[in-house]
Scaffold this motif. Structure first.
Motif, PDB file in Angstrom:
ATOM      1  N   VAL A 160     -21.084 -45.932 -13.814  1.00 48.97           N
ATOM      2  CA  VAL A 160     -20.437 -44.779 -13.202  1.00 48.97           C
ATOM      3  C   VAL A 160     -21.343 -43.565 -13.293  1.00 48.97           C
ATOM      4  O   VAL A 160     -20.880 -42.440 -13.376  1.00 48.97           O
ATOM      5  N   GLY A 161     -22.626 -43.788 -13.237  1.00 44.08           N
ATOM      6  CA  GLY A 161     -23.600 -42.708 -13.380  1.00 44.08           C
ATOM      7  C   GLY A 161     -23.581 -41.748 -12.211  1.00 44.08           C
ATOM      8  O   GLY A 161     -22.923 -41.961 -11.191  1.00 44.08           O
ATOM      9  N   LYS A 162     -24.313 -40.674 -12.366  1.00 51.86           N
ATOM     10  CA  LYS A 162     -24.382 -39.649 -11.329  1.00 51.86           C
ATOM     11  C   LYS A 162     -25.088 -40.203 -10.107  1.00 51.86           C
ATOM     12  O   LYS A 162     -26.041 -40.954 -10.191  1.00 51.86           O
ATOM     13  N   GLY A 163     -24.628 -39.767  -8.941  1.00 53.64           N
ATOM     14  CA  GLY A 163     -25.271 -40.157  -7.692  1.00 53.64           C
ATOM     15  C   GLY A 163     -24.971 -41.587  -7.281  1.00 53.64           C
ATOM     16  O   GLY A 163     -25.662 -42.143  -6.450  1.00 53.64           O
ATOM     17  N   GLY A 164     -23.932 -42.183  -7.853  1.00 52.84           N
ATOM     18  CA  GLY A 164     -23.616 -43.569  -7.550  1.00 52.84           C
ATOM     19  C   GLY A 164     -23.137 -43.769  -6.121  1.00 52.84           C
ATOM     20  O   GLY A 164     -23.471 -44.739  -5.487  1.00 52.84           O
ATOM     21  N   ASP A 165     -22.373 -42.831  -5.616  1.00 53.38           N
ATOM     22  CA  ASP A 165     -21.813 -42.957  -4.273  1.00 53.38           C
ATOM     23  C   ASP A 165     -22.140 -41.681  -3.501  1.00 53.38           C
ATOM     24  O   ASP A 165     -21.533 -40.641  -3.740  1.00 53.38           O
ATOM     25  N   PRO A 166     -23.094 -41.749  -2.566  1.00 52.47           N
ATOM     26  CA  PRO A 166     -23.481 -40.527  -1.858  1.00 52.47           C
ATOM     27  C   PRO A 166     -22.338 -39.904  -1.055  1.00 52.47           C
ATOM     28  O   PRO A 166     -22.244 -38.678  -0.958  1.00 52.47           O
ATOM     29  N   GLU A 167     -21.454 -40.716  -0.507  1.00 55.46           N
ATOM     30  CA  GLU A 167     -20.320 -40.186   0.254  1.00 55.46           C
ATOM     31  C   GLU A 167     -19.391 -39.400  -0.663  1.00 55.46           C
ATOM     32  O   GLU A 167     -18.919 -38.318  -0.302  1.00 55.46           O
ATOM     33  N   ALA A 168     -19.148 -39.912  -1.857  1.00 51.40           N
ATOM     34  CA  ALA A 168     -18.294 -39.207  -2.811  1.00 51.40           C
ATOM     35  C   ALA A 168     -18.958 -37.906  -3.260  1.00 51.40           C
ATOM     36  O   ALA A 168     -18.278 -36.885  -3.407  1.00 51.40           O
TER      37      ALA A 168
END
Length: 94
Positions: free
Chosen positions: A41-49
């Motif tokens: 669940v690290g940073k930048g995992g989902d660009p849309e989110a």
């Protein structure tokens, strides 16, 4: 060294190892659920989110400005704020 002391040391070493492993996994953004499955669940995992979060932050800034300016708004200021809100809505739609 007697065998009970050796067992205590072994258990202590395993416990410290597990605590350190959990600490390093948490720093890397890896969590473990109740079944023992690990999820990143690290940073930048989902660009849309991340994009959605940035849009929401911008909207919050505008709403904070509206709330802090109070009721002493003139017509030009009201139109400017409305235009900013519309610009944010258009930006989100893109």
């Amino acid at each position: 060294m007697s065998w009970p002391i050796a067992i205590v040391f072994i258990v202590l070493i395993v416990a410290v190892g597990k605590v350190l492993a959990a600490k390093y996994r948490a720093q890397a953004g890896i969590i473990e659920d109740k079944q023992g499955n690990q999820h990143w669940v690290g940073k930048g995992g989902d660009p849309e989110a991340q994009r959605e979060i940035e849009n929401l932050r911008e909207r919050i800034k505008v709403l904070e400005r509206i709330a802090t300016e109070g009721n002493s708004l003139d017509a030009r200021e009201t139109k400017r704020i409305a235009a900013e809100i519309e610009a944010l809505r258009d930006k989100q739609a893109d």
